[in-house]
Design a protein around this motif. Structure first.
Motif, short mmCIF file in Angstrom:
data_model
loop_
_atom_site.label_atom_id
_atom_site.label_comp_id
_atom_site.label_asym_id
_atom_site.label_seq_id
_atom_site.Cartn_x
_atom_site.Cartn_y
_atom_site.Cartn_z
N LEU A 124 -5.08 8.51 -7.30
CA LEU A 124 -4.59 7.32 -7.99
C LEU A 124 -3.23 7.59 -8.65
O LEU A 124 -2.29 6.81 -8.52
N ARG A 125 -3.13 8.72 -9.32
CA ARG A 125 -1.87 9.10 -9.97
C ARG A 125 -0.75 9.27 -8.95
O ARG A 125 0.37 8.80 -9.16
N CYS A 132 -8.25 4.50 -3.73
CA CYS A 132 -8.17 5.87 -4.25
C CYS A 132 -9.46 6.28 -4.95
O CYS A 132 -9.74 7.46 -5.10
N LEU A 139 -4.87 0.72 -4.71
CA LEU A 139 -5.25 1.53 -5.86
C LEU A 139 -6.77 1.74 -5.89
O LEU A 139 -7.25 2.84 -6.18
N LEU A 166 -0.51 7.91 -5.86
CA LEU A 166 -0.13 6.62 -5.29
C LEU A 166 0.66 5.78 -6.29
O LEU A 166 1.68 5.18 -5.93
N ALA A 167 0.22 5.74 -7.53
CA ALA A 167 0.94 4.97 -8.55
C ALA A 167 2.37 5.49 -8.70
O ALA A 167 3.32 4.70 -8.81
N SER A 176 0.79 -1.23 0.00
CA SER A 176 0.00 0.00 0.00
C SER A 176 0.83 1.28 0.00
O SER A 176 0.26 2.36 0.00
#
Length: 107
Positions: free
Chosen positions: A91-92, A76, A73, A94-95, A52
């Protein structure tokens, strides 16, 4: 039998039961990767165990070929469509953090 049936790569879950975001990675993960490699060293081995954050991605990336992320993911995307731009921004972010963690493990 699982290794013999795999094509392309192997998903090696290092926890029994349902995976999901966790505070810490599993001590069993490196052992499972080693066991899988002893059977077939040609297939990339991916670990999915509730990664995570970037630190966990770096930890897994140090011994596995693939870091598999799902639940973190999906978390998010929790606005039920109300704040799609915010969802995508989270999301962006975290990725990017996860990718940076994996990159850090290869230095």
């Amino acid at each position: 039998m699982t290794m013999e049936s795999c094509r392309g790569w192997v998903y090696a879950s290092s926890v029994m039961g349902v995976t999901g975001t966790r505070a810490a990675t599993s001590d069993a993960a490196p052992v499972i990767v080693d066991r899988a490699r002893s059977i077939d060293s040609t297939l990339p081995i991916g670990i999915g165990l509730g990664v995570s954050n970037a630190d966990q991605a770096a930890e897994i990336g140090a011994f596995a070929d693939l870091v598999i992320v799902g639940s973190a993911l999906l978390k998010c995307l929790d606005s039920d469509g109300v704040d799609l731009q915010g969802d995508l921004a989270r999301l962006r972010t975290l990725a990017g953090d996860l990718a940076a963690g994996v990159e850090r493990s290869h230095r």
